[in-house]
Design an enzyme around this catalytic site. Structure first.
Site, PDB file in Angstrom:
ATOM      1  N   LYS A 119     -35.797 -45.635  42.841  1.00  0.00           N
ATOM      2  CA  LYS A 119     -35.796 -46.409  41.613  1.00  0.00           C
ATOM      3  C   LYS A 119     -35.178 -45.601  40.456  1.00  0.00           C
ATOM      4  O   LYS A 119     -34.948 -44.390  40.596  1.00  0.00           O
ATOM      5  CB  LYS A 119     -37.228 -46.835  41.282  1.00  0.00           C
ATOM      6  CG  LYS A 119     -37.850 -47.738  42.341  1.00  0.00           C
ATOM      7  CD  LYS A 119     -39.290 -48.103  42.008  1.00  0.00           C
ATOM      8  CE  LYS A 119     -39.904 -49.006  43.057  1.00  0.00           C
ATOM      9  NZ  LYS A 119     -41.311 -49.374  42.752  1.00  0.00           N
ATOM     10  N   TYR A 159     -37.583 -59.230  44.149  1.00  0.00           N
ATOM     11  CA  TYR A 159     -39.014 -59.286  43.889  1.00  0.00           C
ATOM     12  C   TYR A 159     -39.503 -60.733  43.740  1.00  0.00           C
ATOM     13  O   TYR A 159     -40.457 -60.997  43.006  1.00  0.00           O
ATOM     14  CB  TYR A 159     -39.348 -58.509  42.615  1.00  0.00           C
ATOM     15  CG  TYR A 159     -39.253 -57.008  42.783  1.00  0.00           C
ATOM     16  CD1 TYR A 159     -40.155 -56.310  43.570  1.00  0.00           C
ATOM     17  CD2 TYR A 159     -38.245 -56.281  42.139  1.00  0.00           C
ATOM     18  CE1 TYR A 159     -40.077 -54.931  43.720  1.00  0.00           C
ATOM     19  CE2 TYR A 159     -38.157 -54.903  42.279  1.00  0.00           C
ATOM     20  CZ  TYR A 159     -39.074 -54.232  43.075  1.00  0.00           C
ATOM     21  OH  TYR A 159     -38.993 -52.867  43.219  1.00  0.00           O
ATOM     22  N   ASN A 222     -43.277 -45.129  40.060  1.00  0.00           N
ATOM     23  CA  ASN A 222     -43.634 -44.586  41.378  1.00  0.00           C
ATOM     24  C   ASN A 222     -42.415 -44.250  42.246  1.00  0.00           C
ATOM     25  O   ASN A 222     -42.506 -44.172  43.476  1.00  0.00           O
ATOM     26  CB  ASN A 222     -44.586 -45.518  42.121  1.00  0.00           C
ATOM     27  CG  ASN A 222     -43.998 -46.886  42.383  1.00  0.00           C
ATOM     28  OD1 ASN A 222     -42.835 -47.155  42.071  1.00  0.00           O
ATOM     29  ND2 ASN A 222     -44.801 -47.763  42.975  1.00  0.00           N
ATOM     30  N   HIS A 225     -39.030 -47.390  46.604  1.00  0.00           N
ATOM     31  CA  HIS A 225     -39.436 -48.648  47.238  1.00  0.00           C
ATOM     32  C   HIS A 225     -39.145 -48.548  48.725  1.00  0.00           C
ATOM     33  O   HIS A 225     -38.151 -47.957  49.137  1.00  0.00           O
ATOM     34  CB  HIS A 225     -38.663 -49.837  46.644  1.00  0.00           C
ATOM     35  CG  HIS A 225     -38.753 -51.077  47.491  1.00  0.00           C
ATOM     36  ND1 HIS A 225     -39.813 -51.957  47.418  1.00  0.00           N
ATOM     37  CD2 HIS A 225     -37.910 -51.563  48.447  1.00  0.00           C
ATOM     38  CE1 HIS A 225     -39.623 -52.939  48.272  1.00  0.00           C
ATOM     39  NE2 HIS A 225     -38.471 -52.729  48.907  1.00  0.00           N
ATOM     40  N   GLU A 236     -34.089 -57.598  52.973  1.00  0.00           N
ATOM     41  CA  GLU A 236     -33.678 -56.696  51.890  1.00  0.00           C
ATOM     42  C   GLU A 236     -32.354 -56.018  52.195  1.00  0.00           C
ATOM     43  O   GLU A 236     -31.515 -55.846  51.300  1.00  0.00           O
ATOM     44  CB  GLU A 236     -34.785 -55.655  51.655  1.00  0.00           C
ATOM     45  CG  GLU A 236     -36.050 -56.270  51.066  1.00  0.00           C
ATOM     46  CD  GLU A 236     -37.210 -55.291  50.996  1.00  0.00           C
ATOM     47  OE1 GLU A 236     -38.233 -55.638  50.360  1.00  0.00           O
ATOM     48  OE2 GLU A 236     -37.103 -54.185  51.553  1.00  0.00           O
TER      49      GLU A 236
END
Length: 260
Positions: A119, A159, A222, A225, A236
């Site tokens: 990310k 998402y 975080n 992914h 994905e």
């Protein structure tokens, strides 16, 4: 006429009260002697079993750690003298459940693929290299990688399952705030193991040694992914990579990583 001394019964010449007293004294001695003899026979009969128990106990103490000696003494002896069937619940046949884990391992494919993304916070912090290193050293093969700024619409598709969550808008803004390193990794049980390498979604719940456990503190930052299922991994990968961008190649490490 006087009686012949040789023909006289000695017992008849002993007074009655003396003879009865002698019999009473001799009878208990005879019973006591018999009881002692029986006790000796019982001791001699029990001696081999006692010695066998002592020898077995010494062997247990010598061959097993001290912590296991007590439990082994209770569990080992019944199995020796009262053995159970090898498959007691299935009429001498192993149950289907006993083969589940072996069957799952044998049917796993070394070509399973998962989507992993670093990310924007991970890219900005220079963690692309360490994250790639974690997957490579575990034995996975990198088959696609690119640095992209996908845009809001693309991220909303990615998402889509979270669109009704109150944090959806903030998540899209965060992910659209910088470049993302999109990757496809291939290997045995890649989806499940990939998630384990990343760690729990909340970095504070991630174990040390995982990526989030080592590099992250906040759930909103975080770092990475990872696909949560094989089906979602396929979706994905198709969303982030065009046809032909995911390569097929054999790593020189393949034969040193898999025994097949």
């Amino acid at each position: 006429m006087k009686p012949d001394p040789d023909s006289v019964n000695p017992a008849s010449t002993v007074p009655r009260h003396i003879a009865e007293a002698n019999n009473k004294v001799q009878q208990p001695k005879t019973q006591e002697t018999r009881q002692r003899g029986g006790a000796r026979k019982q001791k001699l009969t029990a001696l081999p079993a006692f010695l066998a128990g002592v020898i077995l106990g010494l062997l247990l103490l010598l061959l097993l750690p001290a912590q296991q000696a007590a439990s082994a003494k209770k569990s080992l002896l019944p199995k020796i003298f009262n053995p159970e069937p090898e498959f007691p619940h299935t009429d001498q046949q192993p149950s289907f459940n006993s083969f589940v884990q072996i069957e799952q391992t044998s049917t796993m494919s070394s070509s399973e693929q998962t989507f992993i993304a670093v990310k924007p916070d991970g890219v900005q912090r220079g963690l692309i290299g360490p994250i790639i290193s974690r997957f490579e050293t575990r034995g996975f093969k990198l088959v696609a990688i690119k640095l992209v700024t996908p845009g809001k619409e693309h991220l909303e598709k990615h998402y889509a399952d979270l669109k009704d969550k109150p944090f959806f808008a903030g998540l899209i803004s965060y992910m659209n705030n910088g470049p993302i390193c999109a990757m496809v990794w291939e290997g045995l049980d890649a989806v499940k193991t990939g998630r384990a390498i990343l760690g729990a979604t909340n970095p504070l719940a991630s174990a040390p040694g995982t990526i989030r456990g080592d590099y992250a503190l906040s759930m909103g930052r975080n770092i990475c992914h990872g696909s949560d299922s094989v089906e979602n991994a396929k979706k994905e990968i198709a969303l982030w990579f065009k046809e032909g961008e995911v390569l097929k190649w054999k790593s020189a490490m393949h034969d040193w990583t898999y025994e097949e």
